[in-house]
Scaffold this motif. Structure first.
Motif, PDB file in Angstrom:
ATOM      1  N   UNK A 115       0.820  -1.216   0.000  1.00 32.08           N
ATOM      2  CA  UNK A 115       0.000   0.000   0.000  1.00 32.08           C
ATOM      3  C   UNK A 115       0.857   1.271   0.000  1.00 32.08           C
ATOM      4  N   UNK A 116       2.156   1.109  -0.037  1.00 30.12           N
ATOM      5  CA  UNK A 116       3.032   2.285  -0.036  1.00 30.12           C
ATOM      6  C   UNK A 116       3.135   2.810  -1.464  1.00 30.12           C
ATOM      7  N   UNK A 117       2.463   3.917  -1.727  1.00 29.40           N
ATOM      8  CA  UNK A 117       2.523   4.523  -3.058  1.00 29.40           C
ATOM      9  C   UNK A 117       2.707   6.032  -2.966  1.00 29.40           C
ATOM     10  N   UNK A 118       3.182   6.485  -1.807  1.00 29.05           N
ATOM     11  CA  UNK A 118       3.416   7.909  -1.581  1.00 29.05           C
ATOM     12  C   UNK A 118       4.817   8.069  -0.992  1.00 29.05           C
ATOM     13  N   UNK A 119       5.606   9.015  -1.473  1.00 25.46           N
ATOM     14  CA  UNK A 119       6.977   9.155  -0.963  1.00 25.46           C
ATOM     15  C   UNK A 119       7.039   9.422   0.537  1.00 25.46           C
ATOM     16  N   UNK A 120       6.023  10.060   1.100  1.00 26.47           N
ATOM     17  CA  UNK A 120       6.040  10.320   2.541  1.00 26.47           C
ATOM     18  C   UNK A 120       5.944   9.028   3.336  1.00 26.47           C
ATOM     19  N   UNK A 121       5.135   8.104   2.859  1.00 26.66           N
ATOM     20  CA  UNK A 121       5.031   6.814   3.536  1.00 26.66           C
ATOM     21  C   UNK A 121       6.245   5.933   3.255  1.00 26.66           C
ATOM     22  N   UNK A 122       6.819   6.068   2.076  1.00 28.23           N
ATOM     23  CA  UNK A 122       8.047   5.336   1.777  1.00 28.23           C
ATOM     24  C   UNK A 122       9.168   5.770   2.709  1.00 28.23           C
ATOM     25  N   UNK A 123       9.273   7.080   2.940  1.00 23.85           N
ATOM     26  CA  UNK A 123      10.304   7.601   3.853  1.00 23.85           C
ATOM     27  C   UNK A 123      10.056   7.109   5.271  1.00 23.85           C
ATOM     28  N   UNK A 124       8.796   7.127   5.694  1.00 28.04           N
ATOM     29  CA  UNK A 124       8.468   6.670   7.052  1.00 28.04           C
ATOM     30  C   UNK A 124       8.770   5.189   7.196  1.00 28.04           C
ATOM     31  N   UNK A 125       8.500   4.393   6.165  1.00 27.97           N
ATOM     32  CA  UNK A 125       8.796   2.965   6.211  1.00 27.97           C
ATOM     33  C   UNK A 125      10.298   2.720   6.317  1.00 27.97           C
ATOM     34  N   UNK A 126      11.083   3.492   5.584  1.00 24.53           N
ATOM     35  CA  UNK A 126      12.543   3.382   5.692  1.00 24.53           C
ATOM     36  C   UNK A 126      13.013   3.714   7.106  1.00 24.53           C
ATOM     37  N   UNK A 127      12.390   4.717   7.713  1.00 21.47           N
ATOM     38  CA  UNK A 127      12.759   5.086   9.076  1.00 21.47           C
ATOM     39  C   UNK A 127      12.445   3.957  10.051  1.00 21.47           C
ATOM     40  N   UNK A 128      11.309   3.305   9.864  1.00 20.89           N
ATOM     41  CA  UNK A 128      10.956   2.173  10.724  1.00 20.89           C
ATOM     42  C   UNK A 128      12.030   1.088  10.640  1.00 20.89           C
ATOM     43  N   UNK A 129      12.443   0.759   9.429  1.00 19.42           N
ATOM     44  CA  UNK A 129      13.494  -0.247   9.255  1.00 19.42           C
ATOM     45  C   UNK A 129      14.779   0.192   9.951  1.00 19.42           C
ATOM     46  N   UNK A 130      15.081   1.491   9.850  1.00 19.56           N
ATOM     47  CA  UNK A 130      16.300   2.020  10.467  1.00 19.56           C
ATOM     48  C   UNK A 130      16.240   1.918  11.985  1.00 19.56           C
ATOM     49  N   UNK A 131      15.106   2.242  12.568  1.00 20.10           N
ATOM     50  CA  UNK A 131      14.960   2.168  14.019  1.00 20.10           C
ATOM     51  C   UNK A 131      15.034   0.730  14.509  1.00 20.10           C
TER      52      UNK A 131
END
Length: 329
Positions: free
Chosen positions: A41-57
């Motif tokens: 369901x990730x089709x917006x750059x803002x959610x893509x960035x947030x998902x990357x942050x989750x992986x980073x944390x």
């Protein structure tokens, strides 16, 4: 920070806004679909960035699991520095996709391990930038005065920045400003999922404002926690009401697991990235956070710990806790 829950809520609300006018059952069905396969369901750059942050944390937390087993101080701090640098790089990748990602900006800033005025200046700048960039998030609209802003998942990043700002003010002895920042946060989000009341309680203890402290305690139905119990001890001690302070200290020791040890032998606590961990109320883990956060006012009240250690019940409780749980005394 409940990272996956927030991502799912963001994705569901953004997809719902695109579909328009979903019924309650329709949104629930959408939510189940997002929970099953959030990445699809990730089709917006803002959610893509947030998902990357989750992986980073998650990488950051996982890399800390074996840190306590590193014996040499130099090796420990070198490993810690590598973890922070990796997190900064990961935040940069998220910000390259969405430069207005509040959580990535905050995590990057906190990972730089800035202190004092340097941290406060950066947080002020971040708060100003976020205020200017609200229009970049269409789902982040205006809120009624009686509304709890935390209910809007898209506000969480901004609220976490405000929470970090209040703690930074407290840590640099700007107590009146810290109280104001906490109250602003509590006004915006009375559910207080970020624990602003904890910082506020410690601040009011330092300011010796017993009336405001009691009002805060009553407002949250006197639900005891390590911060409120410890803050009451500090408040009464600073007011020179020693008998009352002793009773409060004995209550703190009885109600908070390992509380006496946490006060007399504070342990190292890592920087909150991005916010204070959620822990069981009155647990030893929570007690260590409360004692760590209270350190600026405990240091500013140098007679407190020696006084507490001379009370036989407190000394005995702390010593017994250490012996039973393998801690140094």
């Amino acid at each position: 920070m409940k990272t996956h829950e927030e991502l799912i809520a963001r994705l569901a609300q953004r997809r719902s806004a695109k579909l328009g006018n979903l019924s309650k059952s329709g949104f629930e069905e959408l939510l189940r679909a997002v929970q099953a396969k959030p990445k699809s369901f990730i089709d917006d750059p803002r959610d893509e960035a947030f998902s990357l942050l989750i992986d980073a944390l998650e990488r950051y937390e996982k890399s800390a699991e074996n840190a306590d087993f590193i014996d040499a101080d130099d090796a420990f701090f070198a490993a810690h520095s590598r973890r922070l640098n990796r997190l900064i790089s990961d935040c940069d990748r998220a910000l390259a996709i969405d430069e207005n990602c509040a959580d990535a900006s905050l995590c990057k800033l906190l990972a730089q391990d800035l202190q004092g005025d340097d941290l406060i200046e950066k947080l002020i700048t971040l708060r100003q930038n976020l205020a200017h960039n609200i229009e970049s998030e269409p789902l982040l609209g205006t809120h009624d005065d009686n509304e709890d802003v935390w209910d809007d998942v898209f506000t969480h990043g901004m609220l976490r920045v405000q929470s970090a700002f209040s703690r930074a003010l407290f840590d640099t002895a700007r107590y009146s400003m810290a109280e104001d920042a906490c109250r602003q946060l509590l006004d915006m989000a009375p559910s207080d999922m970020l624990g602003a009341r904890h910082t506020c309680a410690l601040t009011l203890a330092r300011l010796e404002n017993e009336e405001a402290f009691d009002e805060l305690d009553v407002h949250y139905s006197r639900h005891g926690d390590s911060w409120s119990h410890l803050a009451r001890v500090i408040l009464l001690f600073k007011l020179n009401r020693i008998s009352a302070a002793k009773r409060a200290l004995l209550g703190y020791s009885n109600l908070v697991e390992g509380g006496a040890y946490a006060l007399l032998r504070p342990v190292l606590v890592d920087t909150y990235i991005p916010d204070r961990p959620e822990l069981p109320a009155c647990s030893f883990s929570e007690a260590t956070l409360a004692a760590h956060e209270a350190d600026p006012i405990i240091v500013d009240t140098p007679d407190l710990v020696p006084w507490a250690e001379e009370i036989p019940q407190i000394n005995s409780a702390a010593r017994n806790w250490a012996e039973q749980n393998g801690f140094d005394w």
